[in-house]
Scaffold this active site. Structure first.
Site, PDB file in Angstrom:
ATOM      1  N   SER A  12       0.865  -1.181   0.000  1.00  0.00           N
ATOM      2  CA  SER A  12       0.000   0.000   0.000  1.00  0.00           C
ATOM      3  C   SER A  12       0.902   1.232   0.000  1.00  0.00           C
ATOM      4  O   SER A  12       2.118   1.117   0.222  1.00  0.00           O
ATOM      5  CB  SER A  12      -0.846  -0.039   1.274  1.00  0.00           C
ATOM      6  OG  SER A  12      -1.379   1.218   1.599  1.00  0.00           O
ATOM      7  N   TYR A  37      -2.979  -1.169   9.999  1.00  0.00           N
ATOM      8  CA  TYR A  37      -2.896  -1.318   8.543  1.00  0.00           C
ATOM      9  C   TYR A  37      -1.498  -0.946   8.052  1.00  0.00           C
ATOM     10  O   TYR A  37      -0.872  -1.678   7.277  1.00  0.00           O
ATOM     11  CB  TYR A  37      -3.964  -0.437   7.887  1.00  0.00           C
ATOM     12  CG  TYR A  37      -4.107  -0.620   6.392  1.00  0.00           C
ATOM     13  CD1 TYR A  37      -4.893  -1.645   5.873  1.00  0.00           C
ATOM     14  CD2 TYR A  37      -3.475   0.244   5.497  1.00  0.00           C
ATOM     15  CE1 TYR A  37      -5.037  -1.807   4.487  1.00  0.00           C
ATOM     16  CE2 TYR A  37      -3.606   0.084   4.124  1.00  0.00           C
ATOM     17  CZ  TYR A  37      -4.391  -0.940   3.627  1.00  0.00           C
ATOM     18  OH  TYR A  37      -4.529  -1.097   2.265  1.00  0.00           O
TER      19      TYR A  37
HETATM   20  P1  NDP Z   1     -11.830  -5.061  -1.289  1.00  0.00           P
HETATM   21  O1  NDP Z   1     -12.481  -4.797   0.035  1.00  0.00           O
HETATM   22  O2  NDP Z   1     -12.565  -4.763  -2.539  1.00  0.00           O
HETATM   23  O3  NDP Z   1     -11.299  -6.553  -1.371  1.00  0.00           O
HETATM   24  C1  NDP Z   1     -10.743  -7.215  -0.277  1.00  0.00           C
HETATM   25  C2  NDP Z   1     -10.716  -8.681  -0.599  1.00  0.00           C
HETATM   26  O4  NDP Z   1     -10.108  -9.400   0.462  1.00  0.00           O
HETATM   27  C3  NDP Z   1     -12.096  -9.259  -0.811  1.00  0.00           C
HETATM   28  O5  NDP Z   1     -12.072 -10.019  -1.990  1.00  0.00           O
HETATM   29  C4  NDP Z   1     -12.302 -10.152   0.404  1.00  0.00           C
HETATM   30  O6  NDP Z   1     -13.078 -11.277   0.050  1.00  0.00           O
HETATM   31  C5  NDP Z   1     -10.877 -10.546   0.742  1.00  0.00           C
HETATM   32  N1  NDP Z   1     -10.695 -10.890   2.155  1.00  0.00           N
HETATM   33  C6  NDP Z   1     -10.727 -10.068   3.229  1.00  0.00           C
HETATM   34  N2  NDP Z   1     -10.520 -10.760   4.356  1.00  0.00           N
HETATM   35  C7  NDP Z   1     -10.338 -12.054   3.993  1.00  0.00           C
HETATM   36  C8  NDP Z   1     -10.089 -13.254   4.702  1.00  0.00           C
HETATM   37  N3  NDP Z   1      -9.968 -13.269   6.041  1.00  0.00           N
HETATM   38  N4  NDP Z   1      -9.971 -14.415   4.004  1.00  0.00           N
HETATM   39  C9  NDP Z   1     -10.084 -14.407   2.642  1.00  0.00           C
HETATM   40  N5  NDP Z   1     -10.305 -13.305   1.920  1.00  0.00           N
HETATM   41  C10 NDP Z   1     -10.440 -12.137   2.586  1.00  0.00           C
HETATM   42  O7  NDP Z   1     -10.477  -4.215  -1.205  1.00  0.00           O
HETATM   43  P2  NDP Z   1      -9.373  -3.811  -2.279  1.00  0.00           P
HETATM   44  O8  NDP Z   1      -9.558  -4.522  -3.556  1.00  0.00           O
HETATM   45  O9  NDP Z   1      -9.296  -2.347  -2.245  1.00  0.00           O
HETATM   46  O10 NDP Z   1      -8.064  -4.357  -1.539  1.00  0.00           O
HETATM   47  C11 NDP Z   1      -7.299  -5.444  -2.009  1.00  0.00           C
HETATM   48  C12 NDP Z   1      -5.900  -5.313  -1.441  1.00  0.00           C
HETATM   49  O11 NDP Z   1      -5.316  -4.095  -1.905  1.00  0.00           O
HETATM   50  C13 NDP Z   1      -5.853  -5.246   0.086  1.00  0.00           C
HETATM   51  O12 NDP Z   1      -4.717  -5.925   0.555  1.00  0.00           O
HETATM   52  C14 NDP Z   1      -5.707  -3.758   0.350  1.00  0.00           C
HETATM   53  O13 NDP Z   1      -5.106  -3.486   1.584  1.00  0.00           O
HETATM   54  C15 NDP Z   1      -4.826  -3.355  -0.813  1.00  0.00           C
HETATM   55  N6  NDP Z   1      -4.851  -1.948  -1.120  1.00  0.00           N
HETATM   56  C16 NDP Z   1      -5.968  -1.306  -1.568  1.00  0.00           C
HETATM   57  C17 NDP Z   1      -5.925   0.032  -1.890  1.00  0.00           C
HETATM   58  C18 NDP Z   1      -7.092   0.779  -2.422  1.00  0.00           C
HETATM   59  O14 NDP Z   1      -6.974   2.006  -2.605  1.00  0.00           O
HETATM   60  N7  NDP Z   1      -8.227   0.155  -2.688  1.00  0.00           N
HETATM   61  C19 NDP Z   1      -4.697   0.828  -1.708  1.00  0.00           C
HETATM   62  C20 NDP Z   1      -3.588   0.046  -1.212  1.00  0.00           C
HETATM   63  C21 NDP Z   1      -3.669  -1.268  -0.939  1.00  0.00           C
HETATM   64  P3  NDP Z   1     -14.225 -11.897   1.037  1.00  0.00           P
HETATM   65  O15 NDP Z   1     -14.999 -10.748   1.572  1.00  0.00           O
HETATM   66  O16 NDP Z   1     -14.978 -12.841   0.180  1.00  0.00           O
HETATM   67  O17 NDP Z   1     -13.461 -12.616   2.099  1.00  0.00           O
END
Ligand code: NDP
Length: 256
Positions: free
Chosen positions: A146, A159
């Site tokens: 991130s 985070y």
């Molecule tokens: P979303 O909330 O859209 O996606 C998060 C994903 O993580 C979902 O598919 C969710 O699936 C999965 N997830 C969460 N907890 C679990 C768990 N315990 N087991 C399995 N799957 C899990 O977020 P983003 O797409 O924005 O984020 C994706 C990654 O990118 C993250 O690591 C985030 O920190 C990182 N990121 C995002 C940024 C942004 O601006 N959006 C910036 C920097 C980093 P489900 O609910 O089915 O479990």
């Protein structure tokens, strides 16, 4: 995109959090390049929908309902992918959450939840797929950091700790597994329009405009911005690239 260096035909990719957001953006890129995809998430319906969409590209997909913080569930996931898709060549550790509170009000249970979802999960998944990658003669691991791998934020102590940690974890694995021909790299997304940041924009006043003002590309990122970098880091085009942390941020991290 299935040409030469970037061709992933015959490869199998595991994408945690591949059912939405940035994970789905990367999974689409990998699928376009010909990889079979295991979509890993907790929400079964969402994972099945994503797997079905990805399969429209003519590749094999499975949806594997898994909580990536659970060591036993992660081991079962790796076993199922190996038995149903035959091998594991690529792991994208993308699952992540945030709990937005300053350090003085963050509950220890909330700290644990963020660290285990964003950081410990990458350790568990990487360890679980390592034998399959070693057996295949090599592999690619892509971890998602991130801007908070670089910068601090008052509202994100756990985070930021998890995302700083993922970069160091990436470097450690890159060193440990180079001899097994496994390359391990991190992507550092800027501010991307997903469910995660929709909540951030609701919770943090003025965030949307502050991000726009600081981003040289003058826009928020979209999930499609992650297809190309995922294919590069998952393909033989990056065989001498390991231990890096590459910003995909429209220039946010270089803006003075
Ligand atoms: P979303 O909330 O859209 O996606 C998060 C994903 O993580 C979902 O598919 C969710 O699936 C999965 N997830 C969460 N907890 C679990 C768990 N315990 N087991 C399995 N799957 C899990 O977020 P983003 O797409 O924005 O984020 C994706 C990654 O990118 C993250 O690591 C985030 O920190 C990182 N990121 C995002 C940024 C942004 O601006 N959006 C910036 C920097 C980093 P489900 O609910 O089915 O479990």
């Amino acid at each position: 995109m299935k040409t030469g260096l970037f061709d992933l035909s015959g490869k199998v990719a595991v994408v945690t959090g591949g059912n939405g957001g940035i994970g789905l953006g990367m999974a689409r890129g990998l699928a376009e390049a010909g990889a079979a995809i295991a979509v890993v998430g907790r929400n079964e319906a969402k994972s099945k929908t994503a797997a079905a969409e990805l399969a429209e590209r003519g590749i094999r997909t499975i949806a594997v309902t898994t909580d990536v913080t659970d060591k036993g569930a992660v081991a079962a996931m790796a076993e199922r992918v190996g038995s149903e898709l035959g091998r594991i060549d690529i792991l994208v550790n993308n699952a992540g959450i945030n709990i937005r509170k300053p350090p003085h009000t963050l509950d220890p249970a909330e700290w644990d939840s963020v660290i285990s979802t964003n950081l410990t999960s990458a350790f568990l998944c990487s360890q679980a797929v390592y034998p399959a990658m070693k057996a295949a003669g090599g592999g690619k691991i892509v971890n998602i950091g991130s801007m908070m791998s670089i910068f601090g934020a008052s509202f994100a102590p756990a985070y930021a700790a998890s995302k700083g940690g993922i970069v160091q974890f990436t470097r450690a694995c890159a060193c440990a597994w180079a001899g097994d021909n496994i390359q391990v790299n991190a992507i550092l997304p800027g501010w991307i329009d997903t469910d995660l940041t929709k909540r951030a924009r609701e919770q943090i006043d003025g965030l949307h405009d502050r991000v726009l003002a600081r981003t040289p590309a003058s826009r928020w990122g979209g999930i499609d911005d992650f297809a190309g970098i995922a294919v590069f880091l998952a393909s033989s085009a990056s065989d001498f690239v390991t231990g890096t942390a590459i910003p995909v941020d429209g220039g946010y991290s270089v803006m003075g």
